[in-house]
Design an enzyme around this catalytic site. Structure first.
Site, short mmCIF file in Angstrom:
data_model
loop_
_atom_site.label_atom_id
_atom_site.label_comp_id
_atom_site.label_asym_id
_atom_site.label_seq_id
_atom_site.Cartn_x
_atom_site.Cartn_y
_atom_site.Cartn_z
N TYR A 6 0.84 -1.19 0.00
CA TYR A 6 0.00 0.00 0.00
C TYR A 6 0.88 1.24 0.00
O TYR A 6 2.06 1.18 0.32
CB TYR A 6 -0.92 -0.03 1.24
CG TYR A 6 -2.04 0.97 1.19
CD1 TYR A 6 -2.97 0.96 0.15
CD2 TYR A 6 -2.18 1.96 2.17
CE1 TYR A 6 -3.99 1.89 0.09
CE2 TYR A 6 -3.21 2.89 2.12
CZ TYR A 6 -4.11 2.85 1.08
OH TYR A 6 -5.11 3.78 1.02
N ASN B 282 -15.54 4.41 3.05
CA ASN B 282 -16.28 4.10 1.82
C ASN B 282 -17.40 5.08 1.46
O ASN B 282 -17.51 5.46 0.29
CB ASN B 282 -16.80 2.66 1.87
CG ASN B 282 -15.67 1.67 1.66
OD1 ASN B 282 -14.60 2.05 1.16
ND2 ASN B 282 -15.88 0.43 2.02
N VAL C 265 -17.96 0.29 -1.61
CA VAL C 265 -17.90 1.59 -2.30
C VAL C 265 -18.91 1.57 -3.43
O VAL C 265 -19.71 2.50 -3.61
CB VAL C 265 -16.48 1.88 -2.87
CG1 VAL C 265 -16.51 3.12 -3.75
CG2 VAL C 265 -15.46 2.07 -1.75
N ARG D 150 -16.76 -10.03 -10.83
CA ARG D 150 -15.85 -11.10 -11.28
C ARG D 150 -16.36 -12.49 -10.97
O ARG D 150 -15.77 -13.49 -11.40
CB ARG D 150 -14.47 -10.91 -10.66
CG ARG D 150 -14.42 -11.17 -9.16
CD ARG D 150 -13.00 -11.33 -8.69
NE ARG D 150 -12.92 -11.32 -7.24
CZ ARG D 150 -11.81 -11.51 -6.58
NH1 ARG D 150 -10.68 -11.73 -7.23
NH2 ARG D 150 -11.80 -11.49 -5.27
N TYR E 63 -9.33 4.25 -8.65
CA TYR E 63 -9.29 4.51 -7.20
C TYR E 63 -8.88 3.28 -6.39
O TYR E 63 -8.82 3.32 -5.16
CB TYR E 63 -10.64 5.06 -6.70
CG TYR E 63 -11.77 4.06 -6.64
CD1 TYR E 63 -12.43 3.64 -7.79
CD2 TYR E 63 -12.17 3.50 -5.42
CE1 TYR E 63 -13.46 2.71 -7.73
CE2 TYR E 63 -13.20 2.58 -5.35
CZ TYR E 63 -13.83 2.19 -6.51
OH TYR E 63 -14.85 1.25 -6.44
N GLY E 64 -8.58 2.17 -7.07
CA GLY E 64 -8.11 0.97 -6.36
C GLY E 64 -7.33 0.08 -7.31
O GLY E 64 -7.41 0.23 -8.54
N GLY E 65 -6.57 -0.85 -6.74
CA GLY E 65 -5.75 -1.74 -7.57
C GLY E 65 -5.90 -3.18 -7.12
O GLY E 65 -4.91 -3.86 -6.85
N1 LIG Z 1 -8.73 5.63 -3.44
C1 LIG Z 1 -9.37 5.71 -2.29
O1 LIG Z 1 -9.33 6.74 -1.60
C2 LIG Z 1 -10.17 4.54 -1.81
C3 LIG Z 1 -11.02 4.67 -0.72
C4 LIG Z 1 -11.81 3.57 -0.34
C5 LIG Z 1 -11.68 2.37 -1.03
N2 LIG Z 1 -10.78 2.30 -2.05
C6 LIG Z 1 -10.64 1.05 -2.83
O2 LIG Z 1 -11.90 0.67 -3.31
C7 LIG Z 1 -11.88 -0.72 -3.59
C8 LIG Z 1 -13.16 -1.35 -3.03
O3 LIG Z 1 -13.16 -1.23 -1.61
P1 LIG Z 1 -14.41 -1.77 -0.78
O4 LIG Z 1 -14.18 -1.47 0.64
O5 LIG Z 1 -15.65 -1.32 -1.45
O6 LIG Z 1 -14.24 -3.32 -1.01
P2 LIG Z 1 -15.08 -4.51 -0.35
O7 LIG Z 1 -16.42 -4.05 0.06
O8 LIG Z 1 -14.23 -5.17 0.64
O9 LIG Z 1 -15.27 -5.47 -1.60
C9 LIG Z 1 -14.22 -5.72 -2.51
C10 LIG Z 1 -14.86 -6.04 -3.83
O10 LIG Z 1 -13.85 -6.16 -4.83
C11 LIG Z 1 -13.98 -7.37 -5.51
N3 LIG Z 1 -12.66 -7.81 -5.93
C12 LIG Z 1 -11.63 -8.14 -5.13
N4 LIG Z 1 -10.55 -8.44 -5.87
C13 LIG Z 1 -10.92 -8.30 -7.16
C14 LIG Z 1 -10.24 -8.48 -8.41
N5 LIG Z 1 -8.96 -8.86 -8.46
N6 LIG Z 1 -10.94 -8.28 -9.54
C15 LIG Z 1 -12.24 -7.88 -9.50
N7 LIG Z 1 -12.93 -7.68 -8.37
C16 LIG Z 1 -12.28 -7.90 -7.20
C17 LIG Z 1 -14.64 -8.30 -4.51
O11 LIG Z 1 -15.31 -9.32 -5.20
P3 LIG Z 1 -15.38 -10.83 -4.65
O12 LIG Z 1 -16.54 -10.90 -3.73
O13 LIG Z 1 -15.57 -11.57 -5.90
O14 LIG Z 1 -14.09 -11.11 -3.95
C18 LIG Z 1 -15.61 -7.36 -3.80
O15 LIG Z 1 -16.80 -7.19 -4.54
C19 LIG Z 1 -10.59 -1.24 -2.97
O16 LIG Z 1 -9.62 -1.35 -3.97
C20 LIG Z 1 -10.19 -0.15 -2.01
O17 LIG Z 1 -8.82 -0.10 -1.73
C21 LIG Z 1 -10.05 3.35 -2.46
#
Ligand SMILES: NC(=O)c1ccc[n+]([C@@H]2O[C@H](COP(=O)([O-])OP(=O)(O)OC[C@H]3O[C@@H](n4cnc5c(N)ncnc54)[C@H](OP(=O)(O)O)[C@@H]3O)[C@@H](O)[C@H]2O)c1
Length: 332
Positions: A56, A130, A158, A178, A243-245
């Site tokens: 990270y 989120n 999110v 996915r 916004y995510g990787g």
């Molecule tokens: N830039 C920012 O400021 C910021 C702020 C908040 C969050 N984020 C990012 O937003 C993203 C989502 O966060 P969240 O809290 O909403 O996540 P979450 O509720 O924990 O859920 C993650 C989601 O991503 C899917 N996923 C995981 N790995 C994947 C992959 N390799 N390919 C496709 N889908 C995948 C999961 O699907 P499955 O159920 O199939 O595993 C699940 O639906 C994360 O990357 C997080 O770091 C960024």
């Protein structure tokens, strides 16, 4: 107090999880602008997983207590924070200090939100990251006057908030997942457009929908080839906001014709930078607006279960295996 601590980062997720150790340590005492919070609950977000893997953006001095987000009650204050004693707060701790996965955590006053009384404590644990991220992303789409947005990782939290906010603004959402089973889950929850990224004609479906609904903004949380495919499928003058990787891979497949001849652009979104650009009054207004949505029951983070500090490894394995099922809350 009891806390979770890591001694090293480990890119291998199993080893990183096994590196989470329960330790006894001092709760610390707050500095002038800090408070000590008795933790009620803390979630595990994808950024926490990336943090313990050392992949990270935030790297802390080790050993460190992980956990960027959490909620609780202020039990001790510093010279400039006496007014916060006894307040229920949500915190977002990304400084080089111990995090939230502990019975108590110290947090700077700028990194916490004082909650309205009616806020549910479990929902408060997942409040600072989120909902605000979705709000910030939606601001981009609204500024662009997009009629539709595309998003991947659509089973996540999110994405769920983006759907709610888009509906409130009359915007269509093209959701990409996915796992095949996530298609039905989202459709049953009311999502109109849900695409499975491994369908043979996925790209064709996506291009068709983007053109039909005039999707001019896309939110990418995955990277890799999917991000490139989304970018290529957008209509001219569109923006892909990364916004995510989650895939851990660089963006691939990008058709250079898009930026050169179709005025398409790629940008990034980071919550902290977005927040830092707001003045305090605007942030308060947004926080109040979002809290009212939670209190009214319109907005809710899906929580699949909870675990304790002692059983954190088992709890987090459950979350990683099925992230779309909702957050796991860590309780002291
Ligand atoms: N830039 C920012 O400021 C910021 C702020 C908040 C969050 N984020 C990012 O937003 C993203 C989502 O966060 P969240 O809290 O909403 O996540 P979450 O509720 O924990 O859920 C993650 C989601 O991503 C899917 N996923 C995981 N790995 C994947 C992959 N390799 N390919 C496709 N889908 C995948 C999961 O699907 P499955 O159920 O199939 O595993 C699940 O639906 C994360 O990357 C997080 O770091 C960024």
């Amino acid at each position: 107090m009891k806390a979770i601590q890591i001694a090293t980062y480990n890119k291998n997720i199993i080893r990183a999880l096994l590196g989470l150790k329960t330790v006894e340590k001092s709760a610390g005492s707050p500095g002038d602008d800090e408070v000590l919070v008795k933790m009620h609950a803390a979630p595990c977000n994808p950024s926490d997983i990336a943090f313990i893997q050392g992949t990270y953006n935030i790297v802390k001095s080790l050993p460190a207590v992980p956990g960027f987000e959490g909620a609780g009650t202020v039990v001790e204050t510093g010279k400039n924070t006496g007014h916060l004693l006894g307040k229920k707060v949500s915190a977002f701790v990304q400084r080089d200090t111990d995090g939230t996965w502990a019975e108590f955590f110290v947090v700077h006053r700028d990194d916490l939100i004082v909650l309205k009384d009616e806020m549910d404590p479990d929902q408060a644990a997942c409040f600072t990251v989120n909902p605000f991220t979705a709000y910030g992303l939606m601001e981009i789409a609204l500024l662009r006057e997009s009629k539709a947005v595309v998003q991947n990782a659509a089973g996540g939290q999110v994405a769920a908030f983006v759907r709610l906010m888009a509906a409130e603004n009359g915007m269509e959402v093209i959701n990409i997942v996915r796992k095949k089973e996530s298609v039905d889950v989202l459709r049953q929850a009311g999502a109109r457009h849900v695409l499975y990224e491994n369908d043979e004609d996925f790209e064709q479906q996506l291009r068709g929908l983007c053109a039909e609904l005039q999707a001019t903004t896309a939110f990418d949380a995955v990277g890799g080839p999917l991000a490139g495919t989304i970018f290529n499928s957008l209509v001219p003058d569109a923006e892909l906001v990364i916004y995510g990787g989650l895939s851990g891979k660089p963006v691939e497949n990008l058709d250079v014709m898009g930026p050169i001849f179709q005025n398409k652009i790629i940008s990034g979104f980071n919550l902290i930078d977005w927040k830092n650009e707001l003045d305090a009054e605007d942030f308060e207004k947004i926080s109040g607006f979002l809290q009212d949505k939670f209190i009214g029951g319109t907005y809710k983070t899906k929580i699949q279960g909870s675990t304790t500090l002692d059983k954190i490894v088992k709890g987090l394995r459950g979350y990683i295996a099925n992230m779309s099922a909702g957050k796991i809350l860590i309780r002291p």
